[in-house]
Motif scaffolding. Structure first.
Motif, PDB file in Angstrom:
ATOM      1  N   PRO A  37      79.910  31.577  21.613  1.00 30.28           N
ATOM      2  CA  PRO A  37      80.919  31.920  22.630  1.00 30.28           C
ATOM      3  C   PRO A  37      80.524  31.436  24.024  1.00 30.28           C
ATOM      4  O   PRO A  37      79.396  31.027  24.276  1.00 30.28           O
ATOM      5  CB  PRO A  37      80.944  33.448  22.575  1.00 30.28           C
ATOM      6  N   GLU A  38      81.507  31.514  24.917  1.00 33.51           N
ATOM      7  CA  GLU A  38      81.255  31.159  26.312  1.00 33.51           C
ATOM      8  C   GLU A  38      80.306  32.182  26.936  1.00 33.51           C
ATOM      9  O   GLU A  38      80.360  33.374  26.629  1.00 33.51           O
ATOM     10  CB  GLU A  38      82.574  31.155  27.087  1.00 33.51           C
ATOM     11  N   MET A  39      79.432  31.693  27.831  1.00 28.79           N
ATOM     12  CA  MET A  39      78.423  32.565  28.453  1.00 28.79           C
ATOM     13  C   MET A  39      78.590  32.550  29.971  1.00 28.79           C
ATOM     14  O   MET A  39      78.530  31.490  30.589  1.00 28.79           O
ATOM     15  CB  MET A  39      77.014  32.088  28.086  1.00 28.79           C
ATOM     16  N   LEU A  40      78.842  33.718  30.538  1.00 28.53           N
ATOM     17  CA  LEU A  40      78.897  33.880  31.994  1.00 28.53           C
ATOM     18  C   LEU A  40      77.722  34.769  32.384  1.00 28.53           C
ATOM     19  O   LEU A  40      77.774  35.994  32.238  1.00 28.53           O
ATOM     20  CB  LEU A  40      80.229  34.531  32.408  1.00 28.53           C
ATOM     21  N   LEU A  41      76.650  34.149  32.851  1.00 30.28           N
ATOM     22  CA  LEU A  41      75.405  34.875  33.059  1.00 30.28           C
ATOM     23  C   LEU A  41      75.466  35.766  34.296  1.00 30.28           C
ATOM     24  O   LEU A  41      75.821  35.321  35.380  1.00 30.28           O
ATOM     25  CB  LEU A  41      74.239  33.896  33.207  1.00 30.28           C
ATOM     26  N   THR A  42      75.121  37.033  34.103  1.00 28.87           N
ATOM     27  CA  THR A  42      74.974  37.963  35.221  1.00 28.87           C
ATOM     28  C   THR A  42      73.552  37.852  35.768  1.00 28.87           C
ATOM     29  O   THR A  42      72.705  37.143  35.222  1.00 28.87           O
ATOM     30  CB  THR A  42      75.220  39.404  34.761  1.00 28.87           C
ATOM     31  N   SER A  43      73.270  38.588  36.823  1.00 30.31           N
ATOM     32  CA  SER A  43      71.906  38.569  37.378  1.00 30.31           C
ATOM     33  C   SER A  43      70.907  39.128  36.357  1.00 30.31           C
ATOM     34  O   SER A  43      69.771  38.652  36.275  1.00 30.31           O
ATOM     35  CB  SER A  43      71.855  39.370  38.678  1.00 30.31           C
ATOM     36  N   ASP A  44      71.325  40.123  35.563  1.00 24.75           N
ATOM     37  CA  ASP A  44      70.432  40.655  34.524  1.00 24.75           C
ATOM     38  C   ASP A  44      70.149  39.593  33.470  1.00 24.75           C
ATOM     39  O   ASP A  44      69.019  39.466  32.984  1.00 24.75           O
ATOM     40  CB  ASP A  44      71.052  41.886  33.856  1.00 24.75           C
ATOM     41  N   ASP A  45      71.176  38.829  33.087  1.00 24.10           N
ATOM     42  CA  ASP A  45      70.983  37.752  32.109  1.00 24.10           C
ATOM     43  C   ASP A  45      70.029  36.696  32.662  1.00 24.10           C
ATOM     44  O   ASP A  45      69.171  36.169  31.949  1.00 24.10           O
ATOM     45  CB  ASP A  45      72.314  37.092  31.754  1.00 24.10           C
ATOM     46  N   GLN A  46      70.187  36.382  33.934  1.00 27.38           N
ATOM     47  CA  GLN A  46      69.323  35.375  34.547  1.00 27.38           C
ATOM     48  C   GLN A  46      67.871  35.849  34.597  1.00 27.38           C
ATOM     49  O   GLN A  46      66.943  35.052  34.430  1.00 27.38           O
ATOM     50  CB  GLN A  46      69.822  35.041  35.956  1.00 27.38           C
ATOM     51  N   ARG A  47      67.696  37.145  34.806  1.00 27.99           N
ATOM     52  CA  ARG A  47      66.328  37.676  34.806  1.00 27.99           C
ATOM     53  C   ARG A  47      65.725  37.582  33.404  1.00 27.99           C
ATOM     54  O   ARG A  47      64.554  37.200  33.246  1.00 27.99           O
ATOM     55  CB  ARG A  47      66.307  39.120  35.314  1.00 27.99           C
ATOM     56  N   LEU A  48      66.495  37.927  32.379  1.00 31.52           N
ATOM     57  CA  LEU A  48      65.987  37.800  31.009  1.00 31.52           C
ATOM     58  C   LEU A  48      65.649  36.334  30.719  1.00 31.52           C
ATOM     59  O   LEU A  48      64.587  36.017  30.160  1.00 31.52           O
ATOM     60  CB  LEU A  48      67.013  38.300  29.998  1.00 31.52           C
ATOM     61  N   LEU A  49      66.568  35.452  31.086  1.00 31.29           N
ATOM     62  CA  LEU A  49      66.354  34.017  30.881  1.00 31.29           C
ATOM     63  C   LEU A  49      65.042  33.575  31.541  1.00 31.29           C
ATOM     64  O   LEU A  49      64.267  32.800  30.971  1.00 31.29           O
ATOM     65  CB  LEU A  49      67.546  33.273  31.468  1.00 31.29           C
ATOM     66  N   THR A  50      64.768  34.116  32.738  1.00 34.38           N
ATOM     67  CA  THR A  50      63.554  33.743  33.460  1.00 34.38           C
ATOM     68  C   THR A  50      62.316  34.299  32.779  1.00 34.38           C
ATOM     69  O   THR A  50      61.282  33.624  32.680  1.00 34.38           O
ATOM     70  CB  THR A  50      63.630  34.239  34.912  1.00 34.38           C
ATOM     71  N   HIS A  51      62.405  35.545  32.287  1.00 30.61           N
ATOM     72  CA  HIS A  51      61.268  36.111  31.562  1.00 30.61           C
ATOM     73  C   HIS A  51      60.948  35.287  30.318  1.00 30.61           C
ATOM     74  O   HIS A  51      59.773  35.042  30.006  1.00 30.61           O
ATOM     75  CB  HIS A  51      61.552  37.560  31.177  1.00 30.61           C
ATOM     76  N   VAL A  52      61.973  34.859  29.609  1.00 25.90           N
ATOM     77  CA  VAL A  52      61.760  34.020  28.423  1.00 25.90           C
ATOM     78  C   VAL A  52      61.120  32.693  28.838  1.00 25.90           C
ATOM     79  O   VAL A  52      60.187  32.206  28.194  1.00 25.90           O
ATOM     80  CB  VAL A  52      63.089  33.788  27.681  1.00 25.90           C
ATOM     81  N   ALA A  53      61.617  32.115  29.926  1.00 22.68           N
ATOM     82  CA  ALA A  53      61.073  30.834  30.394  1.00 22.68           C
ATOM     83  C   ALA A  53      59.602  30.972  30.785  1.00 22.68           C
ATOM     84  O   ALA A  53      58.782  30.093  30.490  1.00 22.68           O
ATOM     85  CB  ALA A  53      61.884  30.319  31.581  1.00 22.68           C
ATOM     86  N   LEU A  54      59.247  32.082  31.437  1.00 22.76           N
ATOM     87  CA  LEU A  54      57.856  32.293  31.838  1.00 22.76           C
ATOM     88  C   LEU A  54      56.964  32.516  30.618  1.00 22.76           C
ATOM     89  O   LEU A  54      55.815  32.058  30.581  1.00 22.76           O
ATOM     90  CB  LEU A  54      57.759  33.481  32.789  1.00 22.76           C
ATOM     91  N   GLU A  55      57.489  33.215  29.619  1.00 18.89           N
ATOM     92  CA  GLU A  55      56.709  33.414  28.398  1.00 18.89           C
ATOM     93  C   GLU A  55      56.518  32.093  27.658  1.00 18.89           C
ATOM     94  O   GLU A  55      55.468  31.841  27.063  1.00 18.89           O
ATOM     95  CB  GLU A  55      57.393  34.445  27.491  1.00 18.89           C
ATOM     96  N   LEU A  56      57.544  31.228  27.716  1.00 19.80           N
ATOM     97  CA  LEU A  56      57.414  29.889  27.130  1.00 19.80           C
ATOM     98  C   LEU A  56      56.327  29.096  27.869  1.00 19.80           C
ATOM     99  O   LEU A  56      55.515  28.401  27.236  1.00 19.80           O
ATOM    100  CB  LEU A  56      58.751  29.157  27.202  1.00 19.80           C
TER     101      LEU A  56
END
Length: 898
Positions: A670-689
């Protein structure tokens, strides 16, 4: 110099003891200051101890000050001491801070105090016992001894906190405490008040986080997510938005793989297994599996990578096996080479080439290196007294003699090396020697042999190591073993044997001898490459463009870190030498050792008959990889890890993410409209990567696996908090939110499938097939978290990835592979019998569920009283689990935010 200390400050103990050791080496003024006095002008908070140098610079780390004093006294740094200092800072201090806070500030006693540090104390005791030396780093007192003594003294000076069963620790502590510098330090800091002298200092410190949850829980605790900067979030979002275009360009496939100028060329070898020994799980994780993970990771990074291994086929072991089975040595090699190849194929080891040492190329290259060494004066001749078995009518190779070690008394020492103390042995030095074949007592006879003149090559080796070790990824044990050899002085090493099955010696008078297997076995890497490609010298005579990673267990380090480099340097033919020597400790089986003859432990040819898929074996062996110390395979723990980490954590998240796409969105992302919470999760995943990359680039394979599991835990929590299965039934905004959560989750699953590829390649491929991940995204792992499954991407059919391991299945396998081991029931420290696997499994599942409940309430910022009630339930379940598993019962506390 001026040293500032404070009464009641724990860090003052070791620095005063170290200063006393360096007394007379430099002028030192010791000043006692109040705990609130700011000594260092550029620090805003009081800090002691502090050492002000004559230059005006300040040292205000306890370890740094102690190190400075030790260096003044002429002490030489070593890797083992550095390992202990790192352990003291990362493992001992957090546990000790908790224990001292409980004792001094909260007034607790007994097991409440001892519990947090018991495991650390046992680790020190075990290390001292295993090394059979009075001090942590050897026969003499080191920096590590003073730092650890100073940290432990406030607690252990009370005998009730020094368990009697820890005899080695007790002896070590008493030895140091009786020394005059340590006694003076204790009198200065504690002022006859004992540990209570620390109260004013500890009362000003923040209450330490409780550690007990980490000790008893089967599952890692959910950590509070780190605070993110706006810059970190912006970088992560920018990478995400690049999508597939952010992937690195794919390297073209080539055959054979050859170095390419200007690229990162990685040559990887696994220690060559003896052909007639079927590898057990410890052999597999120590060499081929660890190297395979790194090779697969290198290929995902698009580095030009060649991974080689093969069977080591020459030597007495092969001759003896041939006699036992009534075959020729060559027939034995052919038979067991196929066995090895089948085992590694089943474990999905991705060799570029799996060769062998009984080849014409092996003879040619070995003899060439020998001739070059001989011509340059690095080969000696001497008469050797050897053990000869008159009953077998043959000289005995070192490994076919057993006896009592002349150094430590170990009763099963081999004729070349003692497995307990690690010292090299001449077979004739063994006490009570026995022929391993017939068990008769051999006699000493003389024979003429050739020696590699290691003392003459020593300077070259030391200079090479000085260039190589700084900035390299040699494991600490590899550094320590190699430097120990140099420190003890290199000795001429015999390179010939009175055998028939081996590489012939091309020298008049030695036609009836062959090269000793440990001279030419390491040359096998070169000959195996030569059988792979006639352009082998582009890899092995190209040190400027090739990085060589060699994987092995620690007993092979001397031959890869000293013997082969000496031969290659002496040959003066521009050979590629090891850049990164990766050595594991030992993997034991349950409470003992692997033994084929006694039927104890799982060997490579047996694993495939257990019904457990190869990827599960890979995962568990890598999860318990013996990186810093010995570890043990446990059937019960394997069940727990499969059912908790794979089934309930990783598999649950990936399956849910895919099922939501199929069930709620017709199989299209589905289409994704990222909120600030989503962006924070995305960043945590990126840092763990990023952390995953940092760890694997340093070949910290076990720790990098934890990053995968951490990301999947973040994903599970994200789904649990956002509840897309409920939102999909709501209004437009809720359905849009369900789509964003589902889209982000399935993209995390796609990332995990690639991160998992080095560890579980079959499972990785299954996830990628289910998600229909585009082929370029399957073959490359970027440094950032990309959106590889954009809106509109159609996925395939989703199905479960893992199966639950059942208690009766594991119990049956445990009995099958127990051999003659005693089947004593596990006991707790208090003498209580541990519960059965079924009860433990049920409690483990209850802990996991209750943990999810607590995390969900925290994420929803629920009422504090409600959270506290659920935390209390969780801690009670963990206590029950600790008792059920037969572990020492710790006092559990809820986490507190810093």
């Amino acid at each position: 110099m001026r040293l500032f200390v404070s009464e009641g400050a724990p860090g003052s103990l070791p620095v005063l003891a170290a200063a006393g050791r360096a007394q007379g080496r430099a002028e030192l003024l010791v000043s006692t200051v109040g705990p609130e006095e700011c000594v260092v002008p550029f620090l805003t908070r009081p800090r002691v101890p502090v050492l002000q140098l004559d230059s005006g610079n300040y040292l205000f780390s306890t370890s740094a000050i102690c190190r400075y004093f030790f260096l003044l006294s002429g002490w030489e740094q070593d890797d083992l001491t550095n390992q202990w200092l790192e352990w003291e800072a990362t493992e001992l201090q957090p546990a000790l801070s908790t224990a001292l806070y409980y004792l001094v500030v909260q007034g607790k006693k007994g097991e409440d105090v001892l519990g947090p540090v018991r495991r650390a104390l046992m680790h020190i005791d075990h290390s001292l016992s295993r090394r059979s030396s009075p001090f942590l780093a050897g026969e003499t007192e080191s920096l590590a001894d003073i730092v650890l003594w100073g940290a432990l003294y406030p607690l252990l000076q009370d005998p009730s906190y020094l368990p009697e069963e820890l005899g080695a620790l007790h002896s070590w502590f008493q030895t140091l405490s009786s020394q005059e510098p340590c006694q003076r330090a204790a009198e200065t800091v504690l002022k006859q008040q004992g540990v209570l002298a620390l109260r004013p200092y500890l009362q000003k410190q923040p209450q330490p986080c409780s550690l007990e949850g980490r000790v008893v829980s089967n599952e890692p605790e959910e950590e509070e997510l780190a605070t993110l900067s706006e810059e970190e979030i912006a970088v992560a979002v920018a990478a995400w938005e690049k999508g597939l275009e952010g992937l690195p360009p794919l390297r073209p496939q080539q055959n054979p793989v050859l170095p390419v100028a200007g690229e990162r060329n990685v040559l990887i070898t696994s220690a060559l297994p003896y052909v007639n020994n079927v590898p057990h799980l410890g052999n597999i994780i120590g060499c081929v599996l660890s190297a395979d993970v790194f090779a697969r990771y290198c290929r995902l990074r698009q580095w030009n990578t060649l991974y080689l291994c093969g069977t080591d086929e020459y030597g007495t072991a092969t001759e003896t096996k041939a006699l036992e089975e009534g075959l020729t040595p060559q027939e034995i090699c052919d038979k067991y080479h196929a066995v090895h190849a089948d085992i590694y194929r089943w474990f999905n080891i991705s060799f570029d080439f799996f060769g062998r040492t009984t080849t014409a190329q092996q003879t040619k290259i070995t003899q060439d290196i020998f001739q070059r060494l001989l011509a340059r004066g690095f080969v000696l001749q001497d008469t050797v007294e050897q053990l000869r078995c008159e009953q077998c009518a043959r000289f005995l190779a070192d490994r076919f003699v057993e006896g009592v070690c002349p150094f430590c008394g170990y009763e099963e020492a081999r004729g070349d090396q003692c497995d307990k103390c690690g010292k090299l042995i001449n077979a004739i030095e063994l006490k009570k020697p026995q022929c391993k074949v017939c068990r008769s007592c051999p006699v000493v006879r003389s024979s003429q042999h050739l020696f590699l003149d290691l003392p003459k090559l020593g300077t070259r080796v030391e200079e090479w190591l000085e260039r190589t070790l700084p900035g390299s990824d040699w494991t600490p044990n590899a550094r320590f073993i190699t430097r120990s050899w140099l420190r003890d002085g290199l000795k001429p090493r015999c390179i010939t044997r009175d055998l028939k099955w081996g590489t012939p010696v091309p020298l008049e008078g030695f036609e009836d001898k062959v090269f000793y297997v440990w001279f030419d076995a390491t040359i096998g890497y070169l000959s195996i490459t030569a059988n792979y490609t006639d352009q082998w010298e582009k890899w092995w005579k190209n040190p400027e463009q090739v990085s060589l990673y060699q994987f092995m267990a620690k007993d092979n380090v001397p031959f890869h870190g000293i013997v082969f480099p000496s031969s290659a340097l002496g040959a003066e033919d521009n050979y590629t030498l090891v850049s990164h020597l990766i050595a594991t400790e030992y993997l034991n089986y349950e409470d003992g050792k692997f033994s084929k003859s006694r039927g104890v432990g799982v060997f490579g040819d047996m694993a495939q008959d257990t019904g457990i898929p190869a990827d599960i074996w890979r995962f568990y062996l890598l999860y318990i990889r013996p990186e810093g110390q010995d570890s043990a395979f446990s059937w019960t723990d394997m069940l727990f890890k499969n059912n908790s980490e794979l089934l309930n954590n990783l598999g649950n998240f990936i399956n849910r993410a895919g099922m939501f796409v199929s069930k709620f969105f017709g199989g299209f992302v589905p289409e994704m409209l990222l909120t600030s919470d989503d962006q924070r999760l995305l960043t945590h995943v990126a840092l763990e990567l990023q952390h995953y990359h940092q760890l694997l680039e340093k070949v910290r394979i076990r720790d990098a696996l934890r990053s995968i599991l951490t990301i999947s835990r973040h994903g599970n929590q994200y789904i649990q908090v956002n509840e897309p299965w409920k939102r999909i039934k709501g209004g437009e905004a809720d359905r849009q939110r369900a789509g964003t959560v589902t889209g982000l989750a399935v993209n995390i699953a796609a990332l995990l499938s690639v991160m998992l590829q080095p560890y579980m390649p079959t499972v990785s491929a299954a996830i990628q097939a289910q998600l229909q991940l585009p082929p370029p995204a399957c073959r490359a792992l970027p440094t950032g978290f990309l959106c590889t499954l954009p809106a509109g991407h159609q996925i395939g059919t989703v199905s479960p990835l893992f199966q639950k391991l059942e208690n009766d299945q594991i119990e049956s396998l445990k009995q099958r592979f127990s051999g003659g081991q005693a089947k004593a029931s596990p006991k707790t420290a208090a003498g209580l019998t541990a519960a059965g696997p079924q009860q433990v499994q049920a409690l483990m599942e209850d802990v996991a569920k209750q943990g999810d409940t607590v995390r969900e309430l925290k994420a929803q910022k629920a009422d504090k009283n409600q959270i506290a009630a659920e935390v209390a339930k969780l801690l009670d379940l963990k206590k029950q689990l600790a008792l059920a598993e037969g572990r020492p019962l710790e006092t559990l506390k809820g986490k507190k935010k810093k």
